[in-house]
Write an enzyme that holds these catalytic residues in place. Structure first.
Site, PDB file in Angstrom:
ATOM      1  CE  LYS A  83       4.075  10.817   2.364  1.00  0.00           C
ATOM      2  NZ  LYS A  83       5.181   9.567   1.388  1.00  0.00           N
TER       3      LYS A  83
HETATM    4  C1  E4P Z   1       6.856  10.958  -1.496  1.00  0.00           C
HETATM    5  O1  E4P Z   1       6.413  11.539  -0.813  1.00  0.00           O
HETATM    6  C2  E4P Z   1       7.145   9.463  -2.163  1.00  0.00           C
HETATM    7  O2  E4P Z   1       7.386   8.869  -0.513  1.00  0.00           O
HETATM    8  C3  E4P Z   1       7.278   9.149  -3.163  1.00  0.00           C
HETATM    9  O3  E4P Z   1       7.522   9.943  -3.426  1.00  0.00           O
HETATM   10  C4  E4P Z   1       6.953   7.694  -3.815  1.00  0.00           C
HETATM   11  O4  E4P Z   1       7.708   7.320  -4.590  1.00  0.00           O
HETATM   12  P1  E4P Z   1       7.501   6.111  -6.087  1.00  0.00           P
HETATM   13  O5  E4P Z   1       6.368   6.152  -7.187  1.00  0.00           O
HETATM   14  O6  E4P Z   1       8.495   6.267  -6.560  1.00  0.00           O
HETATM   15  O7  E4P Z   1       7.267   5.468  -5.191  1.00  0.00           O
END
Ligand code: E4P
Length: 217
Positions: A83
């Site tokens: 990622k």
């Molecule tokens: C996705 O890959 C992220 O880890 C996640 O969905 C972020 O979500 P949040 O805005 O609730 O922190």
């Protein structure tokens, strides 16, 4: 649509994966911090629990360092997806990973043009953050819709991974507008099963069945 869990809680992941309905897992540095455990250990454990794509995020900000970190993460297990943040360096690293066959999830996407660049860089997944857009008075689902149109216009194969999901309606809307994947917190996954009319209906069926005095087995 594929369903990923957005979590680093291995107990919860193991429990929810036993439903057979979890296709993958996403993590991020905040979730790793919440786990209180070494990242490489947690990612390896999740990769064992769920055979699908497991996103593990780099912490570096230069493309050279992202590439080095990403290669280390990709070495943990064959189902690791590296990622990277949607920055200029992140997209340079994404293209490098693509040329080596390393899967990527380009995260922190907040605009359709960012998503276009992610696809051009050869990202496996792009993660538009719908909840965080909603928090700022935008409609996160409009972004998913725009990316779907752009990707379909040009035949990009990058998969749209709806992220920052806050509730069941986000999941429904992401499915309607054509997201390929949705990543959801465990609590939202649990909510997907629920409907008060299911509970009410089942209660009545069980009561009526008990009244028959019958047994199927
Ligand atoms: C996705 O890959 C992220 O880890 C996640 O969905 C972020 O979500 P949040 O805005 O609730 O922190």
């Amino acid at each position: 649509m594929q369903i990923f869990l957005d979590s680093t809680d291995t107990k919860i992941i193991a429990d929810l994966a036993s439903t057979g309905l979890v296709d993958g897992v996403t993590t991020n540095p905040t979730l790793i911090a919440k786990s209180g455990r070494p990242m490489l250990e947690v990612i390896a454990e999740i990769c064992d629990l769920v055979p699908g794509p497991i996103s593990a995020e780099v912490a570096a900000t230069t493309h050279e360092a992202m590439i080095a970190e990403g290669k280390k993460l990709a070495g943990i297990a064959p189902n690791v997806v590296v990622k990277v943040p949607l920055t200029r360096d992140g997209l340079i690293a994404t293209a490098a990973f693509a040329s080596e066959g390393i899967l990527t999830n380009v995260t922190l996407c907040f605009s359709a043009t960012q998503a276009l660049l992610a696809a051009k860089a050869g990202a496996t997944y792009v993660s538009p953050f719908i909840g965080r857009l909603d928090d700022y008075g935008f409609d996160g689902m409009d972004l998913i819709r725009d990316i779907r149109t752009i990707y379909d216009n040009y035949g990009y194969e990058t998969e749209i991974l709806a992220a920052s999901v806050r509730h069941v309606a986000h999941v429904k809307d992401a499915a309607i507008v054509g997201a390929d994947v949705v990543t959801i917190p465990p609590a939202t996954f649990a909510d997907l099963f629920k409907h008060p009319l299911t509970d009410k209906g089942l209660e009545q069926f069980l009561k009526d069945w008990a009244g028959t005095g019958q047994s199927i087995l």
